[in-house]
Write a protein that holds these residues in place. Structure first.
Motif, short mmCIF file in Angstrom:
data_model
loop_
_atom_site.label_atom_id
_atom_site.label_comp_id
_atom_site.label_asym_id
_atom_site.label_seq_id
_atom_site.Cartn_x
_atom_site.Cartn_y
_atom_site.Cartn_z
N LYS A 189 6.50 8.32 -4.09
CA LYS A 189 6.03 8.07 -3.40
C LYS A 189 6.42 6.52 -2.11
CE LYS A 189 2.09 7.35 -4.91
NZ LYS A 189 0.51 6.95 -6.06
N LYS A 199 0.99 -1.32 -0.22
CA LYS A 199 0.09 -0.26 0.05
C LYS A 199 1.36 1.23 0.16
CE LYS A 199 -3.46 -2.01 2.55
NZ LYS A 199 -4.35 -1.80 3.18
N GLU A 211 0.00 6.96 2.58
CA GLU A 211 -0.05 8.84 2.98
C GLU A 211 0.93 10.10 3.36
OE1 GLU A 211 -3.67 9.02 5.24
OE2 GLU A 211 -4.74 7.51 3.79
N GLN A 250 -0.36 15.70 5.20
CA GLN A 250 -0.02 14.25 7.85
C GLN A 250 1.04 14.90 7.64
OE1 GLN A 250 -2.47 11.36 8.01
NE2 GLN A 250 -3.42 12.62 5.90
N GLU A 306 4.66 15.41 -2.11
CA GLU A 306 5.53 14.26 -1.80
C GLU A 306 6.92 14.42 -2.82
OE1 GLU A 306 4.59 9.78 -0.93
OE2 GLU A 306 3.27 10.90 -2.97
N SER A 322 8.40 7.38 2.03
CA SER A 322 8.18 8.39 1.76
C SER A 322 9.22 9.58 1.41
CB SER A 322 6.53 9.30 1.79
OG SER A 322 6.13 8.25 1.59
#
Length: 214
Positions: A196, A160, A163, A167, A193, A208
Motif C-alpha cells: 500500500k 491517506k 487508491e 484504478q 496491490e 503503491s
C-alpha cells in the motif's frame, strides 16, 4: 544629501550678506539726505524709486531661494519615503521566504517520521490478515483496535492511503513491479496491490507497489 545641506548653508550666508548690503544702502541713502540739503528735495523721488526697486529685487531673490529650499526638502522627503518602501518590501519578501522555508522543513521532517511509521502499519496489516476465524477475539481484537487508532491519527494529520486496485495506472502514485493477465480489468488497470502507498497532504510519501494488466 550632504551637497544639498552645504547648498542650504551657502544660501543662508548669501542672505546675511544681502541683509548687510541692504542696511548699508539704506544708511547711504540717509547720509546722502543729510548732506544734500536741497538736492534731497529734488532727487527724493528718484532715490525712493531706486530703494523700492532694490527691495523688490531682493524679495524676488529671497522667494526664489525659499522655493529652491522647499524643493530640496521635498526631494529629501521623497528619498526617505522611497527608502522606507524598499525596506518594507525587502522585509515582506524575507518574511514570506522564511515562512516558506519553515513550512518546507516541517513537511520534510513530518514525511521522514511517517516513512518510519509505515512499516509498522504494514506489519499490523499482515498480522491481522493472518488471524484465523478461531483466533479472532481477545488479543486479535485488541490489536485491531490499536491499528484503527493508529490509522485514525495518521489520517488526522493528512496521511491517506493511495487508491490502487481498479484504478488506471498512474506513475505519479503507482510503482508497477509486474504485469498480469486479467478477465476482470482492462489493459493498463491496476489488478493487484502488493504494498500500500500513502500520501501526506499533497505529496507522495510512498508509491503503491502494484501489478498492472498487460
Amino acid at each position: 544629501m550632504a551637497d544639498k545641506e552645504k547648498e542650504v548653508l551657502e544660501e543662508e550666508l548669501e542672505d546675511m550678506e544681502e541683509n548687510g548690503e541692504e542696511e548699508k544702502g539704506e544708511q547711504t541713502v540717509e547720509a546722502g539726505g543729510e548732506d544734500g540739503g536741497q538736492e534731497e528735495a529734488d532727487e527724493g523721488s528718484g532715490e525712493k524709486g531706486s530703494a523700492e526697486s532694490f527691495k523688490d529685487k531682493r524679495a524676488e531673490k529671497k522667494k526664489a531661494k525659499a522655493d529652491k529650499k522647499q524643493e530640496a526638502f521635498k526631494e529629501k522627503i521623497e528619498e526617505l519615503e522611497d527608502r522606507v518602501k524598499r525596506q518594507m518590501a525587502e522585509f515582506d519578501n524575507f518574511r514570506k521566504r522564511t515562512e516558506k522555508e519553515k513550512s518546507q522543513m516541517f513537511e520534510t521532517g513530518a514525511k521522514s517520521v511517517i516513512e518510519k511509521i509505515l512499516p509498522v502499519v504494514d506489519n499490523f496489516e499482515r498480522g491481522l490478515a493472518a488471524v484465523t476465524e478461531e483466533e479472532k477475539g481477545g488479543f486479535a481484537d485488541g490489536m485491531n483496535m490499536i491499528y484503527k487508532q493508529l490509522m485514525t491519527e495518521l489520517e488526522s494529520i493528512g496521511v491517506k492511503p493511495i487508491e490502487a486496485v481498479g484504478q488506471e495506472f498512474d506513475p505519479d502514485f503507482h510503482n508497477a513491479v509486474m504485469q498480469v493477465e486479467s478477465e476482470e480489468y482492462e489493459s493498463g488497470i491496476v489488478a493487484q496491490e502488493l504494498q500500500k502507498g500513502y500520501t501526506y497532504r499533497d505529496s507522495v510519501v510512498r508509491h503503491s507497489m502494484v501489478a498492472v494488466v498487460n
